[in-house]
Design a protein around this motif. Structure first.
Motif, short mmCIF file in Angstrom:
data_model
loop_
_atom_site.label_atom_id
_atom_site.label_comp_id
_atom_site.label_asym_id
_atom_site.label_seq_id
_atom_site.Cartn_x
_atom_site.Cartn_y
_atom_site.Cartn_z
N ILE A 75 0.86 -1.18 0.00
CA ILE A 75 0.00 0.00 0.00
C ILE A 75 0.89 1.23 0.00
CG2 ILE A 75 -1.62 1.35 1.38
CD1 ILE A 75 -3.08 -1.20 2.00
N GLU A 76 0.66 2.07 -0.99
CA GLU A 76 1.48 3.26 -1.14
C GLU A 76 1.35 4.14 0.10
OE1 GLU A 76 1.94 6.94 -4.18
OE2 GLU A 76 0.83 5.19 -4.88
N LYS A 77 2.49 4.63 0.58
CA LYS A 77 2.46 5.44 1.80
C LYS A 77 1.91 6.83 1.53
CE LYS A 77 5.95 2.92 4.19
NZ LYS A 77 7.14 2.88 5.01
N SER A 78 1.27 7.35 2.56
CA SER A 78 0.71 8.69 2.44
C SER A 78 0.68 9.30 3.84
CB SER A 78 -0.69 8.54 1.86
OG SER A 78 -1.39 9.74 1.95
N GLY A 79 0.84 10.63 3.93
CA GLY A 79 0.81 11.29 5.23
C GLY A 79 2.12 11.14 5.99
N ALA A 80 2.05 11.34 7.31
CA ALA A 80 3.26 11.39 8.13
C ALA A 80 3.87 10.03 8.42
CB ALA A 80 2.94 12.09 9.45
N GLY A 81 3.12 8.96 8.14
CA GLY A 81 3.66 7.63 8.40
C GLY A 81 2.58 6.58 8.26
N GLN A 82 3.03 5.33 8.10
CA GLN A 82 2.10 4.23 7.88
C GLN A 82 2.10 3.30 9.10
OE1 GLN A 82 3.07 0.98 4.96
NE2 GLN A 82 1.47 1.96 3.75
N VAL A 83 0.93 3.11 9.68
CA VAL A 83 0.81 2.24 10.85
C VAL A 83 -0.14 1.10 10.52
CG1 VAL A 83 0.09 2.12 13.27
CG2 VAL A 83 1.27 4.16 12.43
N ILE A 84 0.33 -0.13 10.67
CA ILE A 84 -0.49 -1.27 10.30
C ILE A 84 -1.21 -1.81 11.53
CG2 ILE A 84 1.42 -2.95 10.46
CD1 ILE A 84 0.14 -4.19 7.83
N TYR A 251 1.05 8.68 17.13
CA TYR A 251 2.01 9.66 16.63
C TYR A 251 3.40 9.39 17.22
CZ TYR A 251 4.49 13.98 15.76
OH TYR A 251 5.44 14.89 15.38
N GLN A 252 3.44 9.14 18.55
CA GLN A 252 4.73 8.88 19.21
C GLN A 252 5.42 7.64 18.65
OE1 GLN A 252 3.88 8.80 23.43
NE2 GLN A 252 3.09 10.88 23.33
N LEU A 253 4.61 6.64 18.28
CA LEU A 253 5.16 5.39 17.73
C LEU A 253 5.99 5.66 16.48
CD1 LEU A 253 2.54 2.51 17.47
CD2 LEU A 253 4.65 2.50 18.77
N LEU A 254 5.60 6.66 15.72
CA LEU A 254 6.28 6.96 14.46
C LEU A 254 7.68 7.49 14.68
CD1 LEU A 254 3.44 8.65 12.38
CD2 LEU A 254 4.32 6.33 12.15
N GLN A 255 7.92 8.06 15.89
CA GLN A 255 9.25 8.60 16.22
C GLN A 255 9.72 9.62 15.17
OE1 GLN A 255 11.42 7.50 19.14
NE2 GLN A 255 9.28 7.30 19.72
N LYS A 277 12.69 12.21 10.80
CA LYS A 277 12.94 11.24 11.87
C LYS A 277 13.39 11.96 13.13
CE LYS A 277 14.83 7.34 9.48
NZ LYS A 277 16.16 6.88 9.10
N LYS A 278 13.00 11.46 14.28
CA LYS A 278 13.46 12.01 15.55
C LYS A 278 14.98 11.99 15.55
CE LYS A 278 10.74 11.83 19.64
NZ LYS A 278 10.05 11.00 20.60
N GLY A 279 15.61 13.04 16.05
CA GLY A 279 17.08 13.08 16.06
C GLY A 279 17.65 13.80 14.85
N SER A 280 16.77 14.19 13.91
CA SER A 280 17.25 14.90 12.72
C SER A 280 17.80 16.28 13.10
CB SER A 280 16.12 15.07 11.70
OG SER A 280 15.78 13.83 11.16
N THR A 281 18.74 16.74 12.27
CA THR A 281 19.39 18.03 12.54
C THR A 281 19.01 19.05 11.47
OG1 THR A 281 21.27 17.37 11.21
CG2 THR A 281 21.38 16.88 13.58
N ILE A 282 19.52 20.26 11.64
CA ILE A 282 19.31 21.34 10.68
C ILE A 282 19.72 20.91 9.27
CG2 ILE A 282 20.19 23.61 9.98
CD1 ILE A 282 18.21 23.92 12.20
N ILE A 283 20.87 20.22 9.18
CA ILE A 283 21.35 19.82 7.85
C ILE A 283 20.42 18.77 7.22
CG2 ILE A 283 23.00 18.03 8.59
CD1 ILE A 283 23.73 20.59 5.86
N ASP A 284 19.85 17.90 8.05
CA ASP A 284 18.89 16.91 7.54
C ASP A 284 17.67 17.63 6.95
OD1 ASP A 284 20.41 14.70 8.36
OD2 ASP A 284 19.55 14.78 10.38
N LEU A 285 17.23 18.66 7.64
CA LEU A 285 16.09 19.43 7.16
C LEU A 285 16.42 20.08 5.82
CD1 LEU A 285 13.27 20.82 7.56
CD2 LEU A 285 14.52 22.70 8.66
#
Ligand code: GDP
Ligand code: MG
Length: 330
Positions: A75-84, A251-255, A277-285
């Protein structure tokens, strides 16, 4: 036909006639076996269903591989994350998705109402999270494509009926099934090593039907058997009790973190955050926005949600927090 079968038996038995696939038939017969009271008068009936289930399992085993392959899909992903959303038959997976998304999902008293996987978008504050409804997992059968779909998802909601005397058994059965497929479910705060991906998945145990009396023994059983490893939450799809917390926990599960980017002198766009992803930095953005941006980036300014950080000048390795606003300067 032996006497004193409960009315529920006949209700479920009716659905057997409409069942098309061997998987559906097995699930319905298992449901019947769980309803039939055990005594001398029902021995034959129990044996009959057991042998029918065994035959159907044979049939599934020997089904040509092409037919199985035809069912493989993603299933094609959509939105902020896919939770099954997975679980045993009738635990309320579809009812929960309906309550969380407001979208009509087929809910029924008999197993295998949900035959295929289907995506639904759940609103959470200013974003949407994709929930996938799935066919049930039983001791005898799990759709072959479900394994790949679980691996592809960001996280898992395992829905169990907390009013069922077999709640702990269902949980154990599903964990074992997934173990066979090399999938290990872990709690929200476990960081997943790169080499364990996609075989380790963050999971929240959802104990549904909280409106019904729950057997204390079951709760205790789950706690002693699994508590140290899993986060759990009691909810009711029927009364909506616990659903706001559930939304947060999904939402928290998505980290992930939501980041608002702004142009100097202008207001940020709070409606369409970048999801990182949680832990991302300015350069990741910067990289996420545009490759060139990352190369040319000089410095950035950050504002946080709480208002304790306001326009702070930071370097490219500054770690971002949920709902930070960022101004990138080149
Ligand atoms: N009392 C109660 N019944 C529920 C709840 N959630 C689902 N059900 C019922 O459980 C049955 C199975 O629900 P369904 O969503 O189809 O289960 P699924 O097979 O896991 O998708 C239906 O009769 C629902 O009305 C709940 O929170 N409380
Ligand atoms: Mg369903």
């Amino acid at each position: 036909m032996p006497a004193n079968l409960p009315p529920e038996y006949f209700e479920v038995e009716k659905t057997l006639r409409q069942a098309k696939t061997p998987e559906e038939k097995i699930a319905i017969m298992e449901k019947l076996l769980s309803i039939i009271p055990r005594h001398k008068g029902t021995e034959k009936l129990v044996a009959l269903y057991r042998s029918k289930i065994a035959k159907l399992k044979e049939e599934i085993e020997h089904r040509p591989a092409v037919a199985k392959k035809g069912q493989l899909f993603r299933i094609e992903k959509s939105g902020a994350g896919q939770v099954i959303v997975i679980g045993p038959p009738n635990s309320g997976k579809s009812a929960l998705i309906r309550a969380l998304t407001g979208i009509e999902v087929e809910v029924a008293d008999f197993p295998f109402t949900t035959r295929i996987a289907a995506p639904y978008m759940m609103p959470f504050e200013n974003i949407k999270i994709q929930l996938i409804d799935t066919p049930p997992i039983t001791a005898d059968y799990m759709e072959s494509w479900l394994t790949e779909m679980i691996k592809a998802a960001e996280a898992v909601l395992l829905v169990i009926d907390s009013s069922s005397n077999e709640a702990a058994g269902h949980l154990e059965m599903i964990l074992n099934r997934l173990k066979e497929k090399k999938i290990e479910l872990v709690s929200e705060n476990v960081s997943i090593p790169a080499d364990k991906f996609p075989f380790m998945k963050r999971m929240l145990l959802v104990l549904n039907k909280n409106d019904l009396p729950k057997s204390e023994r079951i709760v205790e059983e789950i706690n002693t058997l699994f508590q140290p490893r899993f986060d759990q939450l009691f909810v009711s799809a029927r009364t909506t009790d616990g659903l706001e917390t559930l939304r947060q926990r999904i939402y928290q599960l998505l980290q992930v973190v939501r980041i608002y980017s702004k142009v100097p002198g202008k207001k940020p766009d709070y409606e369409s955050p970048f999801i990182l992803k949680k832990g991302s930095t300015i350069i990741d953005l910067a990289r996420h926005i545009h490759k060139d941006f990352a190369e040319k980036l000089n410095y950035a300014r950050v504002w946080n949600k709480a208002g304790t950080i306001s326009g702070l000048r930071v370097t490219r390795d500054y770690v971002l927090n949920d709902e930070d606003t960022v101004e990138l300067h080149i």
